[in-house]
Design a protein around this motif. Structure first.
Motif, PDB file in Angstrom:
ATOM      1  N   SER A 564      -6.273   9.500   4.504  1.00  0.00           N
ATOM      2  CA  SER A 564      -4.235   9.145   3.412  1.00  0.00           C
ATOM      3  C   SER A 564      -4.807   9.443   1.787  1.00  0.00           C
ATOM      4  O   SER A 564      -4.222   9.647   1.177  1.00  0.00           O
ATOM      5  CB  SER A 564      -3.877   8.247   3.393  1.00  0.00           C
ATOM      6  OG  SER A 564      -4.924   7.181   4.230  1.00  0.00           O
ATOM      7  N   LYS A 579       4.784  12.180  -1.263  1.00  0.00           N
ATOM      8  CA  LYS A 579       5.753  10.747  -1.269  1.00  0.00           C
ATOM      9  C   LYS A 579       5.417  10.688   0.353  1.00  0.00           C
ATOM     10  O   LYS A 579       5.191   9.289   0.682  1.00  0.00           O
ATOM     11  CB  LYS A 579       7.033  11.222  -1.473  1.00  0.00           C
ATOM     12  CG  LYS A 579       7.727  11.169  -2.840  1.00  0.00           C
ATOM     13  CD  LYS A 579       9.336  11.744  -2.747  1.00  0.00           C
ATOM     14  CE  LYS A 579       9.393  11.768  -4.281  1.00  0.00           C
ATOM     15  NZ  LYS A 579      11.450  11.938  -4.229  1.00  0.00           N
ATOM     16  N   ARG A 580       5.046  11.400   1.124  1.00  0.00           N
ATOM     17  CA  ARG A 580       4.875  10.945   3.032  1.00  0.00           C
ATOM     18  C   ARG A 580       3.654  10.577   2.419  1.00  0.00           C
ATOM     19  O   ARG A 580       3.172   9.924   3.422  1.00  0.00           O
ATOM     20  CB  ARG A 580       5.012  12.561   3.499  1.00  0.00           C
ATOM     21  CG  ARG A 580       6.279  13.515   3.729  1.00  0.00           C
ATOM     22  CD  ARG A 580       6.634  11.966   4.739  1.00  0.00           C
ATOM     23  NE  ARG A 580       8.742  13.338   4.286  1.00  0.00           N
ATOM     24  CZ  ARG A 580       9.160  13.398   5.546  1.00  0.00           C
ATOM     25  NH1 ARG A 580       8.124  14.167   6.201  1.00  0.00           N
ATOM     26  NH2 ARG A 580      10.158  14.080   5.385  1.00  0.00           N
ATOM     27  N   VAL A 582       1.503   9.207   0.360  1.00  0.00           N
ATOM     28  CA  VAL A 582       1.489   7.616   0.038  1.00  0.00           C
ATOM     29  C   VAL A 582       3.259   6.140   1.129  1.00  0.00           C
ATOM     30  O   VAL A 582       2.077   5.805   1.582  1.00  0.00           O
ATOM     31  CB  VAL A 582       2.829   7.046  -1.468  1.00  0.00           C
ATOM     32  CG1 VAL A 582       3.218   6.076  -1.627  1.00  0.00           C
ATOM     33  CG2 VAL A 582       2.194   7.898  -2.788  1.00  0.00           C
ATOM     34  N   ARG A 583       3.950   7.368   1.878  1.00  0.00           N
ATOM     35  CA  ARG A 583       4.406   6.649   2.486  1.00  0.00           C
ATOM     36  C   ARG A 583       2.973   5.808   4.127  1.00  0.00           C
ATOM     37  O   ARG A 583       3.219   5.076   4.572  1.00  0.00           O
ATOM     38  CB  ARG A 583       5.459   6.923   3.064  1.00  0.00           C
ATOM     39  CG  ARG A 583       6.756   5.829   4.281  1.00  0.00           C
ATOM     40  CD  ARG A 583       7.740   6.545   4.188  1.00  0.00           C
ATOM     41  NE  ARG A 583       7.496   8.004   5.018  1.00  0.00           N
ATOM     42  CZ  ARG A 583       8.700   8.486   5.144  1.00  0.00           C
ATOM     43  NH1 ARG A 583       9.926   8.444   4.467  1.00  0.00           N
ATOM     44  NH2 ARG A 583       8.516   9.985   5.753  1.00  0.00           N
ATOM     45  N   GLU A 586       1.249   3.071   3.581  1.00  0.00           N
ATOM     46  CA  GLU A 586       0.679   2.112   3.466  1.00  0.00           C
ATOM     47  C   GLU A 586       1.513   1.852   4.788  1.00  0.00           C
ATOM     48  O   GLU A 586       1.547   0.565   5.820  1.00  0.00           O
ATOM     49  CB  GLU A 586       2.403   2.130   2.671  1.00  0.00           C
ATOM     50  CG  GLU A 586       2.560   1.734   1.478  1.00  0.00           C
ATOM     51  CD  GLU A 586       3.974   2.050   0.200  1.00  0.00           C
ATOM     52  OE1 GLU A 586       4.718   2.890   1.387  1.00  0.00           O
ATOM     53  OE2 GLU A 586       4.179   1.835  -0.281  1.00  0.00           O
ATOM     54  N   THR A 587       1.996   2.468   5.723  1.00  0.00           N
ATOM     55  CA  THR A 587       2.022   2.711   7.203  1.00  0.00           C
ATOM     56  C   THR A 587       0.246   2.168   7.858  1.00  0.00           C
ATOM     57  O   THR A 587       1.088   1.083   8.548  1.00  0.00           O
ATOM     58  CB  THR A 587       2.804   3.470   7.713  1.00  0.00           C
ATOM     59  OG1 THR A 587       4.539   3.509   7.187  1.00  0.00           O
ATOM     60  CG2 THR A 587       2.779   3.767   9.461  1.00  0.00           C
ATOM     61  N   ARG A 632       8.906  -4.224   5.260  1.00  0.00           N
ATOM     62  CA  ARG A 632       9.476  -2.521   5.108  1.00  0.00           C
ATOM     63  C   ARG A 632      11.027  -2.958   6.352  1.00  0.00           C
ATOM     64  O   ARG A 632      12.114  -2.379   6.022  1.00  0.00           O
ATOM     65  CB  ARG A 632       8.852  -2.254   6.752  1.00  0.00           C
ATOM     66  CG  ARG A 632       9.349  -0.607   7.264  1.00  0.00           C
ATOM     67  CD  ARG A 632       8.225  -0.095   7.773  1.00  0.00           C
ATOM     68  NE  ARG A 632       7.875  -0.813   9.242  1.00  0.00           N
ATOM     69  CZ  ARG A 632       6.150  -1.211   9.431  1.00  0.00           C
ATOM     70  NH1 ARG A 632       5.428  -1.353   8.033  1.00  0.00           N
ATOM     71  NH2 ARG A 632       6.565  -2.342  10.013  1.00  0.00           N
TER      72      ARG A 632
END
Length: 782
Positions: A564, A579-580, A582-583, A586-587, A632
């Motif tokens: 990632s 953006k995907r 980064v998300r 975080e997940t 979240r």
């Protein structure tokens, strides 16, 4: 602002012209005192009443139990509570008792005086000489904690009228002088139905009350409840014998908790025995929980050889009634069983009444006058029948003149009538418990024939049989030693060396018997845990799967993080792909926190030792683990710790993971259903006996009609699932979570209940557990 001289002038005028306007005189005196340039005095803000009410009495159930204890301290024999319109906030509670009541002086200088010294100067009650049960000075604050308005109506036996005082707690606001707030006291006609007593009416209650909460009040007041028939007043050495104390709790005038519902209806059997005018004795069983146990007709008692009906010469008119309890076999609900057992340990046994008067010391703790505990130790009859398995009494009518009290007024002469009474009572109880034991399928005697053929034995029963055989062997060794001792006593001409050798042999025999009994006890202790071990084996298998899964996932997390990061470093920030990425990172970070928490929890299971748990030590790591999930789901979580050393009784730390995650999961679903910005509050505090944890959320709440159902297995507030639902959704609302938590806490004599909501929160789960003892804390160096 008035000068000192002006106030003095106003005060003189008020005293001479308005001597009955006490409030005006007090206000002027207070103003004058504030202008004293040479001295200063403490003053008390009226808001202290509200603060003391909240700090001294944190829980509303505790507050009511304190009012009950005040009735006990006032020599009442019964206190009746009625909760009216309490399904929501704003109801009314009425507490009525038939105690001594309060005189004007006791009301003004006792109840209305903060930190009164009455219970210090008078540590026992005036009539029954009861040791004071209520905490010093808490009663008035309990009333304030419960509602906005208190009405006191009280009457004594030696005054013509009753007194009535109305206290509006809303007057006690901040920035008001406490002693300037007045409460009107008036005389009203007496209640002719009672000689004396007090009624408290608390209006506009601050909390709603469920039936479970009302029952909890009854349990909290257990230490003053005497679950026996009320005897008549009896004067012994110029003292009136205590005739007992009962509590009746009602909701909208319907009985919710009393001695029958909280004690006797949970008895396995109700035993009754009597002797007729011909001297023949009978026994019967009524209201048993087991089928085919109740006797269709009275059963006659035979002599020791079972040949002829036993005939008692001195017992005509004698009656016995007893409630029989068997514990730890899932016959009584867990929470109810714990306090019934506590009561039987302290007050169990068969008491003796003569013409309605209690005869001491029969039935007192450690008084085994019927030989029940001794019989259990000998194990001639195996179904449990110790004093702590019975609540009961024997009634001797006044017309029976065969029993004579000792000159000390403590007990009866050991004459033939007394011996017959013991024989009759023991035989009635043993006959009944044998009948119950047969229906339960338990072994009756150690040498019972053909028992295996009738009842197939599982490993648990086989172990109990082995323990019985060991006990019988120990009994045989003791009998051999005793018979040898008797032989020595009859042979005084034997030389000392032979006697000494016999004594040594007897001592060895008894030591062997003791070791064998200890081994039998160890087997029985192990048997009690067999069912728990079976469940633990299932859970252990599940734990191994979860542990392996967690371990495998941890191996991949590093690769996820590296990949990632690579994507983020090599993608343009303006793209959707970035953006995907980064998300995704975080997940994975949230997932890593979760797996680390579970990995640590599973690792802790390797250490099976139980130890006291400081609530901060389980709450803080839990909060850290759910932080990403909170973010979240747009939920804020706050913690509030009151006090230090919030140690529970000895537990396993991993159990707190189950408790907290289950409550969090329920809260998260409730918040999602409410479409609100989520809030969760976790509070931890303690009192002298309990440690508490409150878990509150602002979700959609629990409807009043479901408050008493949520701890029942398979009851769920989740929406029904469709037939095409996946396994995850199917398991998410089975209705087992809170039941499992209740069982975990119940195993430690703890409890989980639904409490009143505070501020903007809609659901409040309250966990209570015994506080760790000083010995437990010192043992682990905490």
């Amino acid at each position: 602002m008035s000068t000192k001289e002006e106030i003095q002038e106003q005060l003189q005028k008020a005293v001479s012209e308005e001597p009955h306007n006490i409030n005006k005189i007090l206000k002027l005196t207070n103003k004058l005192a504030s202008l004293d340039e040479d001295n200063v005095r403490f003053s008390v803000d009226a808001g202290v009443i509200d603060r003391l009410g909240k700090e001294l009495v944190a829980r509303h159930e505790t507050a009511v139990s304190e009012l009950i204890k005040n009735s006990y301290d006032a020599d009442a024999t019964v206190a009746t509570l009625n909760f009216a319109n309490v399904d929501s906030i704003g109801g009314t509670l009425t507490v009525e008792d038939n105690g001594n009541g309060m005189s004007r002086n006791q009301l003004v200088n006792g109840f209305m005086r903060i930190s009164s010294s009455d219970k210090i100067h008078e540590p026992v009650s005036p009539v029954y000489k009861r040791k004071r049960a209520g905490k010093k000075g808490i009663g008035r604050f309990s009333a304030q904690r419960l509602g906005d308005k208190l009405t006191i109506v009280t009457q004594t036996s030696n005054y013509k009228n009753a007194l009535k005082v109305v206290v509006d707690w809303n007057k006690y606001a901040m920035d008001e002088e406490l002693f300037l707030i007045q409460n009107k006291i008036i005389e009203i006609p007496k209640n002719k139905d009672i000689v004396s007593g007090t009624t408290l009416i608390i209006e506009n209650l601050r909390d709603w009350w469920s039936e479970a909460m009302i029952k909890r009040v009854y349990r909290y007041a257990l230490d003053v409840i005497q679950p026996f028939p009320i005897s008549k007043k009896k004067i012994i050495d110029n003292k009136i014998a205590d005739s007992g104390f009962k509590i009746i709790c009602k909701k909208n005038n319907n009985v919710i908790a009393n001695e029958k519902s909280m004690f006797f209806e949970h008895a396995l059997a109700e035993i009754y025995g009597y002797v007729d005018d011909n001297g023949h004795a009978f026994w019967e069983i009524n209201n048993s929980k087991l089928p085919d146990v109740e006797t269709k007709k009275p059963q006659i008692i035979f002599d020791d050889n079972d040949n002829h009906a036993q005939k008692y010469v001195y017992l005509k008119g004698i009656q016995l009634k007893a409630f029989y309890f068997v514990f730890n076999v899932n016959l009584i609900p867990k929470q109810i069983e714990s306090y019934i057992r506590s009561a039987t340990d302290e007050q169990g046994g068969i008491r003796l009444y003569r013409n309605g008067f209690r005869v001491l010391p029969y039935g007192e703790k450690q008084n085994d006058w019927l030989g029940l505990d001794e019989s259990v130790r000998k194990r001639k009859v195996l179904p449990v029948h110790g004093n702590n398995n019975f609540f009961g009494f024997i009634q001797i009518e006044d017309k029976n003149k065969n029993f004579q009290e000792l000159s000390s007024r403590e007990g009866l002469f050991r004459n033939e009538a007394y011996d017959e009474l013991i024989d009759f009572s023991y035989k009635v109880l043993i006959a009944a418990i044998i009948r119950v034991g047969r229906e339960r399928g338990v072994k009756i005697t150690t040498d019972q024939k053909d028992w295996d053929a009738k009842y197939s034995r599982n490993p648990k029963e086989a172990l109990l049989d082995a323990a019985d055989d060991l006990e019988k062997l120990a009994d045989d060794l003791d009998e051999i030693a005793d018979s040898t001792e008797d032989t020595k006593d009859e042979s005084d001409n034997q030389d000392d060396s032979k006697n000494k050798k016999k004594e040594e042999q007897n001592a060895k025999q008894k030591e062997k018997a003791k070791k064998i009994r200890d081994k039998a006890k160890s087997i029985r202790d192990a048997v009690e845990r067999i069912e728990e071990f079976n469940m633990l084996r299932v859970l252990a298998g599940l734990g191994l799967i979860i542990g392996e899964f967690t371990h495998e996932i941890m191996q991949y997390l590093s690769a996820f993080k590296i990949d990632s990061k690579f994507l983020i470093d090599n993608l343009k920030k303006s793209t959707e792909e970035y953006k995907r990425a980064v998300r995704l990172k975080e997940t994975f970070s949230s997932f890593e926190v979760y797996t680390s928490y579970f990995d640590e929890t599973i690792s802790q299971n390797v250490n099976r030792e139980l130890k006291p748990i400081e609530l901060r030590d389980v709450i803080k790591p839990f909060v850290k683990s759910v932080a990403p999930d909170l973010k979240r789901n747009n939920i804020t979580l706050e913690t509030d710790y009151k006090g230090y050393d919030l140690f529970t009784c000895k537990m396993h730390v991993s159990e707190w993971s189950s408790i907290l995650f289950n409550l969090y999961s329920n809260a998260k679903k409730a918040i999602k259903r409410s479409n609100k910005v989520g809030k969760i509050l976790i509070k931890a505090y303690k009192d002298e006996e309990k440690v508490y944890l409150e878990f509150q959320d602002n979700g959609d709440g629990i409807p009043a009609e479901n408050r008493d159902k949520i701890f029942t297995a398979f009851f769920t507030t989740s929406s029904p699932k469709g037939h095409k639902t996946n396994m995850k959704n199917e398991l998410s609302g089975t209705g087992l979570g809170l039941k499992i938590l209740s069982d975990i806490l119940g195993s430690y004599n703890g409890d989980i209940s639904l409490g009143n909501e505070i501020d903007d929160y809609s659901t409040n789960f309250i966990i209570e557990l015994p506080v760790a003892t000083d010995e437990e804390i010192n043992e682990y160096g905490l």
